[in-house]
Structures are given as C-alpha cells and as structure tokens.
Design a protein around this motif. Sequence first.
Motif, PDB file in Angstrom:
ATOM      1  N   PRO A 421       0.831  -1.212   0.000  1.00 36.52           N
ATOM      2  CA  PRO A 421       0.000   0.000   0.000  1.00 36.52           C
ATOM      3  C   PRO A 421       0.864   1.260   0.000  1.00 36.52           C
ATOM      4  N   GLU A 422       0.299   2.332  -0.513  1.00 35.94           N
ATOM      5  CA  GLU A 422       1.007   3.613  -0.493  1.00 35.94           C
ATOM      6  C   GLU A 422       0.703   4.340   0.816  1.00 35.94           C
ATOM      7  N   VAL A 423       1.748   4.666   1.578  1.00 41.15           N
ATOM      8  CA  VAL A 423       1.576   5.354   2.858  1.00 41.15           C
ATOM      9  C   VAL A 423       2.245   6.721   2.861  1.00 41.15           C
ATOM     10  N   LEU A 424       2.814   7.120   1.713  1.00 38.18           N
ATOM     11  CA  LEU A 424       3.492   8.415   1.633  1.00 38.18           C
ATOM     12  C   LEU A 424       2.525   9.553   1.945  1.00 38.18           C
ATOM     13  N   ASN A 425       3.029  10.536   2.675  1.00 40.00           N
ATOM     14  CA  ASN A 425       2.292  11.747   3.057  1.00 40.00           C
ATOM     15  C   ASN A 425       1.153  11.489   4.033  1.00 40.00           C
ATOM     16  N   LYS A 426       1.053  10.252   4.516  1.00 37.90           N
ATOM     17  CA  LYS A 426       0.077   9.960   5.562  1.00 37.90           C
ATOM     18  C   LYS A 426       0.771  10.022   6.920  1.00 37.90           C
ATOM     19  N   ASN A 427      -0.026  10.055   8.000  1.00 37.04           N
ATOM     20  CA  ASN A 427       0.543  10.185   9.334  1.00 37.04           C
ATOM     21  C   ASN A 427       0.808   8.808   9.934  1.00 37.04           C
ATOM     22  N   TYR A 428       2.047   8.577  10.280  1.00 34.32           N
ATOM     23  CA  TYR A 428       2.451   7.281  10.820  1.00 34.32           C
ATOM     24  C   TYR A 428       1.648   6.912  12.065  1.00 34.32           C
ATOM     25  N   TYR A 429       1.427   7.888  12.962  1.00 32.29           N
ATOM     26  CA  TYR A 429       0.784   7.595  14.234  1.00 32.29           C
ATOM     27  C   TYR A 429      -0.694   7.252  14.071  1.00 32.29           C
ATOM     28  N   GLU A 430      -1.276   7.612  12.947  1.00 33.70           N
ATOM     29  CA  GLU A 430      -2.659   7.216  12.670  1.00 33.70           C
ATOM     30  C   GLU A 430      -2.702   5.853  11.977  1.00 33.70           C
ATOM     31  N   LEU A 431      -1.739   5.596  11.097  1.00 29.73           N
ATOM     32  CA  LEU A 431      -1.742   4.342  10.333  1.00 29.73           C
ATOM     33  C   LEU A 431      -1.444   3.124  11.198  1.00 29.73           C
TER      34      LEU A 431
END
Length: 586
Positions: A421-431
């Motif tokens: 999955p693409e996780v770029l520009n998302k917030n690590y602490y939410e994912l």
Amino acid sequence: MMNKEELCMNCMNPLPAGRDTCGICGHSVNAQNDAFCLPVGTMLSERYLVGVGVVEGGDRITYIGMDTVAKSPCQIHEFFPYTLCERDTDMTVRIIGGCENTYADYKTKFLSHARALARMRDVAILYPTYDIFEDNNTAYVITEVEEGQTWEAYLSAKGGRMRWDDVRPLLIPLLVGVRSLHAAGVLHMGISTKTVMVDNEGRLRLRGFMIPEARTVSGDLKPALAAGYAAPEQYNFDAPITTSTDVYGLTATLFRVLTGAPAPDAGNRAAAGNDLFVPASVAEELPDQVAVSLFNGLQVVADRRPRKVEQWQEALTASAAVNDLLVEDDDDGAAAVVIPDFDEEPREGKKSKRGVMIAVIALCVFLVLFLLAFGIIKMLFPEMFGGDSTGTTTTTSTTASSTQPTTSTTYGDYNPQHVVPEVLNKNYYELIHETLNGNMVLKIDKMVISDKPAGTILEQNPAPSASADKGTTITVVISAGKETITVPDMTGWEEQYARLFLEQCGFKVGESIPLLVSTQEAGRVDKTDLEVGAEVKRNSVIRLYISTPPTTQIVTDPTDPSDTGDNTTSTDTETGVTEPSYSFVG
C-alpha cells in the motif's frame, strides 16, 4: 426488620447501643442528609433503608443503603437532576415549571441506561445491579456496595504513582470490560482515578455511571466533568461523542497513574495538543509503545485518537516501534532521529525458517512434476520401457491419480504476493492503528526534521504498488517536525510544570530569575526571556522570570542596646525600593 437505630447510617455496620459515633467509620450517629436529599432512615419500596447520601452531580444522588430483606448493604442511586427538580416535604420530587418534558426524557434515559448495565452482570469490572423501580416521582437503581478504594486513594498510599510493569496486569481486564460496555452501546464518559476502584481483591472496577447528557456541557444538567480526564469534545456543544471519548478518559487515567500528575484540563488545552509533559525520570522507564499510546490517546482532536479501545490496547501492549535516539547527521546532512532495529535478530530468524520452508516446498513440487512427466512419457511410449500399453496405462493412471492430491496440497501452501500500500504523506501515528493490505506492518527507519507535520511519512520501502509477502515490514522515514519551535506563553504556570512542559517542547531551560515586582502568585512564571510567539531553533535556552514577593525582615542596630527589633523593612512593590517601617506602642 432492621431499623436505623441498629446500624451506622454511613457504613451500615451494626452500631452498639449508646454509641455516639461508629467504631468502624467514625461517623456520627446523629448526622443528617442535606435538605434536597432523602432523609436518613427513609424506607424505599418497603425494603431499602436509606443512609447517608453523596451528591454525585449530573443526574443522581447516591446513598449507602441496607436491603432489609437480604440483610446486606447496598448502594441506592436516585435520579435527581437538581437543575430540573426540587424535593417536596413528603419526599417526592417536584419538577421545576417548564422542565417537565426534559425531566421525563432524562428519566427515561436514566432507566434505559440502568437496564443496559443490569443486563451485563457477567462483566467483571461492574458492580452488579439488583433492582430498578420508580417511586416518589423519580427512579431508583439498587447496586452492590462499591467496596474498595478509588485508584486515586490507592495511588496516594503507594507514593503517588505506579510503574508500568505493575499497572499492566491491572489495566488489561479494565480495558476488556470497557470494550464489553461499548459493544453493548454504553459509554462511560467519566473514567478517572476517582471512578476506577481497586476492590478488596486488588482488581479494578468501574463506578460513576451516568447518562451521557450528564457528562457534557451541551445538556440541561450541571455536567459532572473531571478536570484532566474529560475529553475536549465533552466541553464542546457541537462535537460528537464516540468511543474515542472513553479512550481519552482511559489514557488520562493511565497518564495520572504512571506520571503522578493528571493531564492538563482538556477544556483549556490547545488545539495542537502539545501541552503534555512527562517528568524525565518517568519517561526513561516507560516503554516506547506506552509513551506513544499516551500521546495518541490524549490527542485534542478526536479523529486523531484511536477510535476504539481495542486499537489503543493493541498499540499499548505492542512491541516498541519508536525511539528518540538522536544522531548527528544523515547522508543529506539533515538532523535525523534513527530508530534502532530491536527486532533485527528475531526477524532474521524468521527469514531463515521461511527460506528453509520454501526450499522444502520447491523440492516437493519438483519431485511431483518429475513423477507426472515420467508417467505421461511412459504412457505415450511404452516400448521405451519394455511394457505393454494396457498394463502401463493402468499403472500410470493409478500413479497419476494417487499423486494428484499431493500436488494440490503443495500448491495450497504457496505464499501469494500482495500489493504494497502507499503510505506516503500519511501520518504514521494514525496508520499504526489500521490494518494494511496483506497484514503488512510499519516500522520507522528514521525521523528527519522537515516542514511537514510531525509523523508525516516522507519515504517508504518497499515502494507503493510493489509485490511483497504477507506480513512484510514497510520501513518508513517520518517527519520530526520543523527545525524551529514556537515560544509558548507560560504566564501563570507553576515553575516546576513550566520547566517540564518547555523541555518536552524542545527547549533547554536555564536558571530561573527571581522577579520582585509581578502580578503573579509566588512561584509562578511572570514571563520568559524569549518573546512569546517567536520561532527559535530546537534546544534553544529559555529562562523563566519567577514571581518572588518580598519578605519582611527585622532590622536592628547592634550598636544601640535600646533597639529591640521593632523596626522592620518592607519593599515597595511599585518602585522596588526598600524602606524601614515602624511599629508604635502606646
């Protein structure tokens, strides 16, 4: 039937004749309840003897009681929203004019809430409900006596706080119980160290249930909100209340237990939520995942918190994923935070085992395919093996049919590939609270200072849309936030808390400067030597000006025997000039 003369009306223990105070709790035998409470000695439903009442606020008054039929103490909860009603002389509840519809609506909710809890007798953290009835133009709920002590009192006896290793076995059953409440559609909204009890067997129990309208400012009741534990949305007239509200309460409770101090009052917290601080001595002993869970669970914005208790629990008990070990520079010369790979050896072991398994499976597949090919060739060209076609065909057919299930089983063990999955520009602490495709997991490689908000994922490996095995670890580079930090307004803060907060923000706090002329109370911050709102580099030194009111000192002249010290000095708070003051006798 028992009567009040035989019992202490504060603890319902037997009271010897002639005693003025109870030998168990020390309560006076002549004490009475407030005028708006039921009088001590009132009998309800011809069964329950009313004792001393405690005003819970919100939607009820709670009394200690005695079940005169079962001859056992009980807890009596009376629906009494005193913003909507009053007590008449005959003990009935009189509704204030114009509040009839609201009162009726809230009473219906009170009864519905009580019945929902009564159906959950098997939930271990609850005090069981024994009876629900209406009388005196109101409603009553009878529950088991809330034996034990509040977690707050327990902490006081333990030195003010507890270590995580001691808290964890207590906490997990509480979280499981709250999850059961949520599954039944019941929110607590008042979880704190005063509503969590430590019973006589050392287990955590939960008390203090009220209807939701009693736990927010948006209702017609005076809200029962515990400062430091109530979530920000409970102070907001329009914000929705969800299970994440209880996540906030649980997190604030754990914060108090682990640090020794409650979190800042949510009603006054900044939207950025950067006002949490943990003493350095406590932070050093907290596992990384616990520290991260405290930060996430106390997010001011509800959408940034774990939505469900189970998500918060999983993160709280997971292996550490974040570490704040600083390194000087990365390849690009930017300051970075590198996360050591604590799981490196176990993961290598897993890869080794997987490699062996793949090799064994590949060998089996090769042998099966070889036998199939051999059988087909033998069937098509029997003369090559010196046999007749009939015998060979029969033998080969048997071999093929007997080996086919083996081939199917072998292919069934094959590990399919999944799209990364693409996780770029998302917030690590939410994912980290979400389930990724192929059950893949995130792991921080390093943190770098950037203009992106803290936690934003800047790089990932494997790349998006690549193929990978189930459970693959995706390593990410995340933002540690900007290189500069904003100077906060610390006016009015107690010095010790101001120091802790500024250290958490990234400042180095220098020595404090006493200030004689100040509008603040002694020991509180008047100002800092850096301008409020200014952007400064991380680790900048900041000094506090602390209010230090002048003290009166006796001035004597050692050369004058007649000087007895009646003269004193005082400081003019306007000019800062010290002048003598005199006292006169006669």
